[in-house]
Design a protein around this motif. Structure first.
Motif, PDB file in Angstrom:
ATOM      1  N   LEU A 171      -1.172  25.986 -10.407  1.00 12.04           N
ATOM      2  CA  LEU A 171      -0.018  25.584 -11.230  1.00 12.04           C
ATOM      3  C   LEU A 171      -0.522  25.342 -12.652  1.00 12.04           C
ATOM      4  O   LEU A 171      -1.421  24.535 -12.872  1.00 12.04           O
ATOM      5  N   ILE A 172       0.013  26.082 -13.587  1.00 13.73           N
ATOM      6  CA  ILE A 172      -0.460  26.012 -14.983  1.00 13.73           C
ATOM      7  C   ILE A 172       0.657  25.454 -15.866  1.00 13.73           C
ATOM      8  O   ILE A 172       1.808  25.878 -15.753  1.00 13.73           O
ATOM      9  N   ARG A 173       0.280  24.500 -16.740  1.00 13.32           N
ATOM     10  CA  ARG A 173       1.272  24.010 -17.720  1.00 13.32           C
ATOM     11  C   ARG A 173       1.363  24.984 -18.866  1.00 13.32           C
ATOM     12  O   ARG A 173       0.352  25.418 -19.409  1.00 13.32           O
ATOM     13  N   THR A 174       2.540  25.335 -19.226  1.00 16.04           N
ATOM     14  CA  THR A 174       2.748  26.151 -20.432  1.00 16.04           C
ATOM     15  C   THR A 174       3.358  25.227 -21.486  1.00 16.04           C
ATOM     16  O   THR A 174       3.780  24.117 -21.144  1.00 16.04           O
ATOM     17  N   THR A 176       6.140  25.073 -22.750  1.00 15.00           N
ATOM     18  CA  THR A 176       7.525  24.645 -22.530  1.00 15.00           C
ATOM     19  C   THR A 176       7.884  24.577 -21.052  1.00 15.00           C
ATOM     20  O   THR A 176       9.059  24.534 -20.715  1.00 15.00           O
ATOM     21  N   GLY A 177       6.922  24.560 -20.184  1.00 16.40           N
ATOM     22  CA  GLY A 177       7.272  24.473 -18.771  1.00 16.40           C
ATOM     23  C   GLY A 177       6.038  24.605 -17.892  1.00 16.40           C
ATOM     24  O   GLY A 177       4.968  24.103 -18.236  1.00 16.40           O
ATOM     25  N   MET A 178       6.203  25.261 -16.779  1.00 11.73           N
ATOM     26  CA  MET A 178       5.100  25.448 -15.831  1.00 11.73           C
ATOM     27  C   MET A 178       5.143  26.867 -15.265  1.00 11.73           C
ATOM     28  O   MET A 178       6.204  27.510 -15.274  1.00 11.73           O
ATOM     29  N   SER A 179       3.998  27.276 -14.763  1.00 14.21           N
ATOM     30  CA  SER A 179       3.958  28.617 -14.187  1.00 14.21           C
ATOM     31  C   SER A 179       2.882  28.661 -13.097  1.00 14.21           C
ATOM     32  O   SER A 179       2.082  27.726 -12.982  1.00 14.21           O
ATOM     33  N   PHE A 180       2.901  29.728 -12.345  1.00 14.27           N
ATOM     34  CA  PHE A 180       1.864  29.922 -11.321  1.00 14.27           C
ATOM     35  C   PHE A 180       1.111  31.203 -11.626  1.00 14.27           C
ATOM     36  O   PHE A 180       1.702  32.194 -12.072  1.00 14.27           O
TER      37      PHE A 180
ATOM     38  N   LEU B  51      -3.631  30.581 -20.403  1.00 20.62           N
ATOM     39  CA  LEU B  51      -2.263  30.927 -20.800  1.00 20.62           C
ATOM     40  C   LEU B  51      -2.152  32.409 -21.135  1.00 20.62           C
ATOM     41  O   LEU B  51      -1.201  33.087 -20.749  1.00 20.62           O
ATOM     42  N   ARG B  61       6.153  34.164 -14.161  1.00 20.14           N
ATOM     43  CA  ARG B  61       7.332  33.654 -14.869  1.00 20.14           C
ATOM     44  C   ARG B  61       7.070  32.181 -15.231  1.00 20.14           C
ATOM     45  O   ARG B  61       6.347  31.483 -14.532  1.00 20.14           O
ATOM     46  N   GLU B  62       7.705  31.761 -16.267  1.00 19.90           N
ATOM     47  CA  GLU B  62       7.612  30.344 -16.641  1.00 19.90           C
ATOM     48  C   GLU B  62       8.868  29.647 -16.117  1.00 19.90           C
ATOM     49  O   GLU B  62       9.974  30.152 -16.269  1.00 19.90           O
ATOM     50  N   VAL B  63       8.649  28.500 -15.485  1.00 20.18           N
ATOM     51  CA  VAL B  63       9.805  27.693 -15.064  1.00 20.18           C
ATOM     52  C   VAL B  63       9.931  26.542 -16.072  1.00 20.18           C
ATOM     53  O   VAL B  63       9.026  25.723 -16.195  1.00 20.18           O
ATOM     54  N   PHE B  65      10.717  23.256 -18.102  1.00 23.41           N
ATOM     55  CA  PHE B  65      10.798  21.857 -17.685  1.00 23.41           C
ATOM     56  C   PHE B  65      11.445  21.056 -18.809  1.00 23.41           C
ATOM     57  O   PHE B  65      10.975  21.124 -19.939  1.00 23.41           O
TER      58      PHE B  65
END
Lengths: 810, 276
Positions: A171-174, A176-180, B51, B61-63, B65
């Motif tokens: 699980l990676i923090r981006t 503006t959100g999170m991604s896998f 990243l 995909r980005e979810v 938050f």
């Protein structure tokens, strides 16, 4: 020729003999406990305040200065003391609809008690609620709830992370959100490396990532819901804690106000609101005022402001008062009547709440009596309509003018209306009563009782005694020196003069009180400890002197010959008329020259004053009556071929009234008969179509006005004034006039008919028709009739000549 | 560059920047310390390779938050975003340095964040890192880099929660060890006014320890208050949660800085300066 007899000096003025009183000074007299001379009005007032039906409000009508206010106050105060105590009225917050504050009706004095109790309750809650929230029990339970939420989050993410790990996905923090993403040795796999994986492995990873993303979405979706649940539980906990802190405090109040269901309902609402808004008590900024750019903002914002909603606005406090209220509102504007809602300027906006509702006179008088001046009330925009609305609906609504007119649109309130039970007493002049009666249909529905105040009362020995006691009472109330008998007699004489009738006494107590005060002043000025007759006379003289500048000026102009008035000799078609100038507090008379000219005409009497719009309608009526008299007496069977013009010489203002109509008729008869009129006499009195002389007003001032002119030129013994006989009872002349009359230097003649008058003025008999219907020779009437016959004949000749001449010119 | 053994001096301070709120708080704190020690600021922005690689994968995909909206991640978007972050970070550094009148430099590296930080940290005496407060959901994303640095860094480390500042009174745990002496020395240098010294010793030894600490404190003319705590780290953590005061300064060899306990330091919700 029947000669009109001059009036004896005794008939010219009423003289009150001080010896008729059996007291030395008014100090010996008992104060009057009853009102004198106003039996009718008193009955009406008692009836009006006694009757408890709707619409029976009072209108006290009568001239100013008759003691209307004092009497109404006295009667109402006496009555109000015996009535039940009026209630307190309070506005409190409506916790459901803040813009509609609720009203509480409480027994007298309880409003303030409730207000103080609520203040104490707030003080107690401010310490009890924070204390409850600082307890270990609360902290532990609160942490439990937070911990549970945290665990739920962690569990959800941990499960997801474990699922990801199984598939070698992280699980990676981006930003503006999170991604896998698939990882290798803790790092995200590069695209190239990923594509080097077996196809099956790639597909498995993609499927795993997709599934994990779905799982993540589900978790993120659930987060707010979990948060809400957690908050709801926290709120429930807060409510439980608050309730525990509040209930025992509220119970004490509930016990205290157990008998008052309205208060109990209010306390219930308060408890609920406190529980719902416990945060307001937990976070306080006491002692520091919030400011923005130097402007205080703490009132609208912050917990101190929100706690205002628990205040009690005691609108009417009847604590310590007995019976029903009696309220007099000196400035009956709309807001002073029905109350107002004040606003506070806050950062340029106007804000208000129920604590800013201010009472009006109707609030203060509710349950009792409200006294208002009708004139003042009617002068105030919208006040009369608002009063009527309140009386008709029996409800008192606070209405602001701005909202009535939609001048401003701002946050405002609609306070719950208050049940209105008030009796309104309007005090005003008669004219206002009749105008309202005529033009306002609602008026009579709401003011069914009229109390009509007299301005005079009959004069009798008994009333003299009562009047002396009235004088004593007024002097006593005002803290004035006592009056001796002579002073009392002089005041009564003054009162008779004010009443304008020798058989009446004025009960305009204001004027009497004024003269008493001024007499007191002059007595003290002379170092006396008692008011004497000369002091009263000095007060009257000084009062006249202060006001008679205009009279002096007129007299001066007459003396200097600017205003032409003759007081001796005889002139045809000219007579001295008399008029009165009323300056309000002071009136005086002065002579005016009236002249008449006649010529051939069509039977009209031209009033020059009317032609130039300087004659009032009543004056015109008097002049037109003359035509009726002339036609009826002298020209029944022939045309009145007369054109007469009448004028008030040297008058440049409005002439009103018909008191000069007899004088005008004398001038007209003199002009027609060509008989001169004595200029040593002046005339007043109106005349009807039959030549009867009728009473007029201001007779004393008129006689004195001509007397003053004659005296400054020297009294010849010939001079005098002709007055209507009906006015003899009004005579209350000045002493100097009476003295001149007694010395035979001036005369007052009572006249009942034109014939009597013309004889006196011309020295020629008037003449009565004989058996043949003819006036005797050498009489005024005969000369007038002959002159009119000649004129009629001349007119006929002219007419015939005109008609024949017109035909022959062809 | 490094002061001689037993003495700590900060001459070059590395501050990790990414234009986020915590990193700006860290920058402010780094500047405060740098001003005190007359040190140079070194700003580092790491372009996170994870990243970039994540974005390059076609199926990721980005979810969002907290919106939970799933959207594609494009490599060029990430590149652009990283460049913008680097620019903003540099500008922020320049502004702060100018305000504090500090020497500064800035560099951008691409790679794993922790690896790059540790690499560049070799040129510095102190690493300053911003950590997120309590707002982030769950524990997972929070403090991961901080924890990694605490484990791996050989330099002093200042972890700044985003809504904190370096402000008195500073807190020091003094147990008489060289490590705690170092921490006290740094605290005395940093503290302008007000210091809370938590004395860790058996009851019998506490007066002697207090005298020792007081001597050190008095030499620097700083006002300090003292409070005794037990040797149990759990108790120390409890005291640290309740006691007022700002930044905690801790020697790298002190018990709380050990592997199994230091993760709790991030839960104290106060700035922690680990002296190494």
């Amino acid at each position: 020729m029947a000669t009109v007899q001059r009036l004896p000096p005794g008939a010219l003025c009423l003289h009150i003999d001080a010896r008729e009183f059996d007291f030395e000074t008014t100090a010996q007299l008992e104060d009057l406990s009853q009102v004198i001379g106003q039996a009718r009005a008193m009955d009406a007032i008692r009836f009006g305040i006694g009757i408890r039906h709707l619409g029976y409000n009072l209108f006290v009508l009568g001239p100013p200065g008759t003691g209307r206010h004092t009497i109404v106050h006295q009667v109402l105060e006496q009555r109000a003391k015996q009535e039940p105590d009026a209630p307190d009225w309070c506005y409190v917050s409506n916790f459901e609809q803040a813009h509609k504050p609720r009203v509480l009706r409480l027994p007298a004095g309880m409003g303030v008690t409730l207000r103080d109790d609520m203040q104490q309750l707030m003080d107690d809650l401010r310490s009890a609620i924070p204390a409850a929230f600082e307890s270990d029990e609360y902290r532990a339970r609160r942490e439990e709830i937070e911990e549970e939420l945290k665990e739920r989050h962690e569990k959800a993410f941990e499960e997801l992370r474990q699922r990801a790990e199984k598939s070698s996905v992280a699980l990676i923090r981006t930003p503006t959100g999170m991604s896998f993403a698939p990882t290798r040795k803790g790092e995200v796999m590069s695209s190239d490396d990923f594509h080097k994986l077996p196809k099956q492995e790639q597909q498995r990873t993609e499927a795993a990532v997709s599934s994990l993303q779905e799982g993540l979405e589900v978790i993120i979706h659930q987060l707010p819901q979990w948060k809400r649940e957690s908050l709801r539980r926290a709120r429930e906990l807060d409510r439980d804690v608050t309730k525990a802190a509040v209930t025992h405090l509220m119970d004490e109040l509930r016990k205290k106000y157990a008998a008052h269901s309205q208060v109990l309902a209010y306390l219930e609402a308060v408890e609920q609101s406190v529980i719902d808004n416990a945060d307001d008590f937990r976070h306080q900024e006491e002692g520091q005022e919030m400011t923005f750019l130097g402007i205080p903002v703490s009132r609208a914002a912050g917990s101190a402001a929100t706690l205002r909603r628990y205040k009690v606005n005691v609108l009417v406090d009847r604590g310590g008062a007995q019976g029903a209220p009696v309220v007099y509102e000196n400035n009956p504007s709309l807001q002073n009547l029905v109350g107002r809602i004040e606003h506070l300027a806050q950062m340029g906006a106007l804000l208000t709440d129920f604590t800013l509702i201010k009472p009006g006179a109707l609030h203060r008088a509710n349950g009792g009596y409200l006294i208002l001046d009708a004139h003042k009330l009617l002068l105030q925009p919208y006040a009369w309509e608002a009063l009527k609305r309140a009386l008709k609906s029996h409800q008192l609504r606070v209405e602001s003018l701005e909202q009535l007119l939609s001048i401003i649109s701002t946050v405002s309130l609609e306070p719950e209306p208050i049940a209105l039970d008030v009796k309104v007493v309007l005090i005003g002049e008669r004219m206002l009563y009749y105008l309202l009666y005529q033009y306002d249909p609602e008026f009579i529905e709401l003011f069914k009782v009229a109390a009509d105040f007299h301005d005079d009362m009959d004069r009798s020995p008994e009333n003299h005694r009562l009047y002396a006691r009235l004088i004593a009472t007024l002097a006593h109330k005002e803290g004035l020196l006592a009056l001796d008998r002579a002073a009392v007699a002089r005041v009564i004489e003054y009162s008779v003069r004010l009443a304008d009738a020798a058989d009446k006494l004025s009960i305009r107590t204001r004027d009497i009180a004024d003269i008493l005060r001024e007499s007191d002043h002059w007595a003290r000025d002379s170092g006396r400890d008692i008011v004497t007759g000369p002091d009263v006379q000095q007060a009257i003289d000084a009062k006249i002197y202060r006001s008679d500048r205009l009279r002096e000026r007129l007299q001066e102009e007459i003396r200097r010959g600017t205003l032409l008035i003759e007081t001796q000799g005889a002139v045809t078609g000219q007579v001295n008329g008399l008029s009165v100038v009323d300056l309000g507090e002071f009136a005086f008379g002065h002579p005016s020259r009236i002249s008449a000219r006649v010529r051939l005409g069509k039977g009209e009497v031209i009033d020059i004053q009317r032609e130039i719009d300087l004659g009032g309608p009543i004056h015109s009526k008097g002049v037109l009556t003359l035509g009726g008299f002339l036609g009826g007496r002298y020209a029944i069977d022939r045309p009145l071929a007369l054109s007469a013009s009448l004028v008030f010489e040297q008058t440049y203002g409005q002439v009103e009234g018909d008191s000069a109509s007899s004088a005008e008729l004398y001038a007209l008869l003199s002009a027609l008969a060509e008989v001169p009129i004595k200029q040593s006499l002046a005339v007043t009195g109106s005349v009807d179509q039959y030549g009867r002389i009728q009473a007029i007003g201001g007779v004393n001032e008129k006689i004195e006005g001509f007397f003053d002119v004659c005296r400054q030129r020297e009294l010849t013994g010939e001079q005098g004034v002709m007055i209507p006989a009906a006015n003899v009872k009004h005579l209350m002349l000045r002493r100097d006039v009476i003295e001149a009359c007694a010395a035979g230097k001036f005369h007052v003649y009572p006249v009942t008919t034109i014939d009597e008058g013309i004889e006196l003025l011309t020295g020629m008999p008037a003449g009565e028709r004989d058996a043949n219907g003819l006036f005797p020779d050498a009489t005024v009437n005969q000369r007038v009739e002959v002159r009119l016959m000649v004129m009629a004949e001349q007119a006929r000749s002219y007419s015939a000549a005109f008609e024949s001449g017109g035909g022959g010119q062809a | 560059m490094i002061a001689r053994a037993g003495e700590v001096a900060f001459r070059r301070i590395l501050v990790a920047l990414d234009a986020s709120t915590p990193s700006l708080a860290a920058l402010e704190a780094a500047a405060t310390v740098a001003a005190k020690w007359e040190a140079e600021l070194l700003g580092l922005f790491v372009e996170d390779i994870n990243l970039l690689q994540l974005a390059a994968l076609p199926f990721t995909r980005e979810v969002g938050f907290p919106s939970a909206i799933r959207r594609p991640i494009e490599p060029q978007d990430i590149e652009r975003r990283l460049r913008a972050q680097a620019r903003l970070s540099k500008q922020a550094l320049a502004r702060v340095a100018e305000r504090f009148n500090l020497r500064w430099s800035f560099r951008t590296e691409r790679g794993q964040i922790v690896t790059q930080l540790l690499e560049v940290a070799r040129e510095a005496d102190l690493i300053v890192l911003g950590v997120r407060g309590h707002r982030v959901a769950g524990r997972m994303p929070r403090g991961a880099i901080g924890q990694a640095l605490m484990s791996a860094a050989t330099r002093s480390l200042l972890l700044m929660p985003e809504d904190m500042r370096i402000e008195p009174p500073l807190l020091v745990i003094y147990d008489g060890t060289p490590s705690s002496r170092q921490a006290l020395a740094v605290a005395l240098r940093q503290a302008q006014d007000g210091l809370i010294v938590l004395l860790v010793a058996a009851p019998a030894e506490q007066p002697a320890l207090a005298r020792e600490a007081a001597t050190l404190v008095q030499d620097r003319g700083v006002t300090a208050s003292y409070r005794a705590v037990g040797a149990d780290p759990a108790e120390q953590l409890r005291v640290l949660r309740d006691v007022p005061g700002g930044t905690l300064i801790l020697g790298g060899d002190q018990p709380l800085a050990r592997d199994e306990l230091r993760k709790h330091l991030l839960d104290l919700n106060r700035a922690v300066l680990l002296i190494r």
